[in-house]
Write a protein that holds these residues in place. Structure first.
Motif, short mmCIF file in Angstrom:
data_model
loop_
_atom_site.label_atom_id
_atom_site.label_comp_id
_atom_site.label_asym_id
_atom_site.label_seq_id
_atom_site.Cartn_x
_atom_site.Cartn_y
_atom_site.Cartn_z
N ASP A 1 0.85 -1.19 0.00
CA ASP A 1 0.00 0.00 0.00
C ASP A 1 0.89 1.25 0.00
O ASP A 1 1.81 1.36 0.81
N ARG B 1 0.56 3.98 1.24
CA ARG B 1 0.55 4.70 2.52
C ARG B 1 1.57 4.14 3.51
O ARG B 1 1.91 4.80 4.50
N TRP B 2 2.07 2.93 3.25
CA TRP B 2 3.01 2.30 4.18
C TRP B 2 4.27 3.15 4.37
O TRP B 2 4.74 3.35 5.48
N ALA C 1 4.69 6.21 4.18
CA ALA C 1 4.46 7.48 4.87
C ALA C 1 4.24 7.29 6.37
O ALA C 1 4.25 8.28 7.12
#
Length: 462
Positions: A23, A25-26, A28
């Motif tokens: 993902d 978002r990982w 971040a």
């Protein structure tokens, strides 16, 4: 009635972690949050062990005695895997076990050796073109350095060595079919026959520092552009061979390590003045962090290739044996023949169960694990890989493991190969130039008498 599939907690957690890390978002997330996410997915096994799927897409097992997490191929027994549960562990996970993203999502390439499946003609043809363009180079303009002087004839110049060294450095396990076109095109340049026999050439990888020395010598001699041309040739060779998965991970990494030299933006010329060690350090600093190299840590490299060996032996589970036990036995067979005293330097890097099995296989001539050792150059019938792909993987991983422990302990690589890899060759030589057959995987065959079955923890059998 259709059979009900068994729940597999290891598969579920691995799939969950892979999806989470893939993902966007990982990356971040703050580091503590990522560590907590991995810790919340630690598995508690029925034998009390703790398992974690983390960095470099590897499973790790906790050693309660030493407090360390060791890379360890997961257990294969379906009941054991189904009985494991999420531990809801609140302990702190070491930073180096938390995946950062590319280390899990990147292509790991292939662990097969180069006996059996040939290097595709489209690759060998392009390498031949690179090599042909180096004919006529003068040794005075491009001198050989270090171990390359032992491989090539006196008149051969370093561009040939740059191509050869890149091939050997990028290969997962440089055990090659004796008829492999990729090797035969170098025949006119060699000073002596390559180590091995009529079936296979047991080659040693050149180190990154050996490649760096070709560049560094030219810079120190006052010819930096000649050094840059050698580096460009290394990058070009890597670009050609990356299409073969047995070369791909390092062949992808090498151009990134060399790019500042080619763009004239790095401090490599200054590093070369300080010596080849400095050039090697500069190149390693630019290696993508998801690529594992023996130059970074020979011990950690051994852990990775032993992990690969256990996975490659997964087919023995259908015969009622534990792949970890068989891997320990075959490592012991190689050590017993080449360097039995080296085991003391290996053991600290191995997970406790495999370490124990390795020791008993070496120390006890009557132990059942000795029945897995090659005899008269052949594997026991029960250890025959089910097809050519499995045999090539066992050849590659067993040879890579041998090279890794030789590097770690300073043991010379045997010119006739290691006992295990040499025995696997006999399962491949008669079909080495044929297309990969579509044989179904072996689902049965003889049990291996006296060898631990495939539970989660074979330690209790000893």
């Amino acid at each position: 009635m259709a059979a009900v599939s068994r729940w597999d907690c290891f598969d579920a957690i691995e799939g969950d972690v892979r999806a989470m890390v893939a993902d966007p978002r990982w990356a971040a997330l703050p580091e503590p949050a990522r560590a907590q996410a991995i810790a919340s997915r630690v598995l508690a096994a029925p034998d009390g062990g703790r398992w974690l799927f983390g960095a470099h897409a590897r499973w790790h097992r906790h050693d309660p005695a030493g407090g360390r997490w060791h890379p360890a191929a997961p257990p294969v027994d379906p009941e054991f895997r189904a009985a494991s549960r999420v531990a809801h562990d609140t302990s702190v996970i070491p930073r180096h076990l938390v995946p950062h993203g590319p280390d899990v999502t990147a292509d790991r390439g292939s662990v097969q050796g180069f006996v059996g499946p040939d290097v595709p003609p489209r690759i060998t043809g392009r390498v031949r073109e690179l090599l042909a363009a180096q004919r006529g180079r003068r040794r005075e303009d491009f001198p050989l350095t270090g171990p390359f002087t032992e491989v090539f004839a006196e008149e051969v110049a370093s561009p040939v060595a740059a191509v050869w060294g890149t091939l050997m450095w990028c290969a997962y396990a440089p055990a090659f079919d004796g008829n492999e076109v990729l090797l035969s095109m170098f025949g006119e340049f060699l000073a002596r026959p390559l180590p091995g026999d009529e079936w296979v050439r047991w080659l040693s990888p050149f180190s990154l520092e050996d490649l760096a020395a070709l560049y560094g010598e030219r810079v120190r001699a006052g010819h930096p552009e000649a050094g840059r041309r050698l580096v460009a040739l290394m990058a070009d060779t890597a670009g050609v061979i990356r299409d073969d998965p047995r070369f791909r991970p390092r062949a992808d990494a090498l151009p990134a390590m060399l790019e500042p030299v080619l763009r004239r933006t790095g401090a490599d010329p200054s590093a070369a003045q300080a010596g080849d060690h400095a050039v090697r350090r500069a190149w390693l600093e630019r290696c993508p962090p998801h690529v594992t190299l023996p130059e970074t840590s020979p011990g950690e490299h051994l852990q990775h290739v032993v992990y690969d060996l256990v996975v490659a032996l997964g087919f023995v589970a259908a015969k009622g044996a534990d792949p970890r036990a068989i891997a320990a036995s075959l490592l012991a067979a190689d050590l017993s023949e080449a360097a039995p005293g080296a085991v003391e330097e290996l053991c600290p890097w191995l997970e406790p169960e495999l370490r124990h099995m390795l020791r008993v296989a070496l120390d006890d001539p009557s132990h059942p694990l000795r029945r897995c050792w090659p005899r008269t150059g052949e594997l026991p019938t029960a250890l025959y890989p089910p097809d050519r792909a499995a045999a090539a993987a066992l050849l590659g991983t067993s040879y890579a493991a041998g090279l890794a422990w030789c590097r770690l302990t300073g043991t010379p690589v045997p010119e006739r190969g290691f006992a295990t890899a040499s025995a696997v060759v006999h399962r491949l030589v008669h079909e080495r130039d044929d297309p990969v057959p579509g044989d179904p995987a072996d689902s049965g065959g003889p049990r291996i008498p006296g060898i631990p079955e495939a539970p989660g923890t074979p330690f209790r059998h000893f």
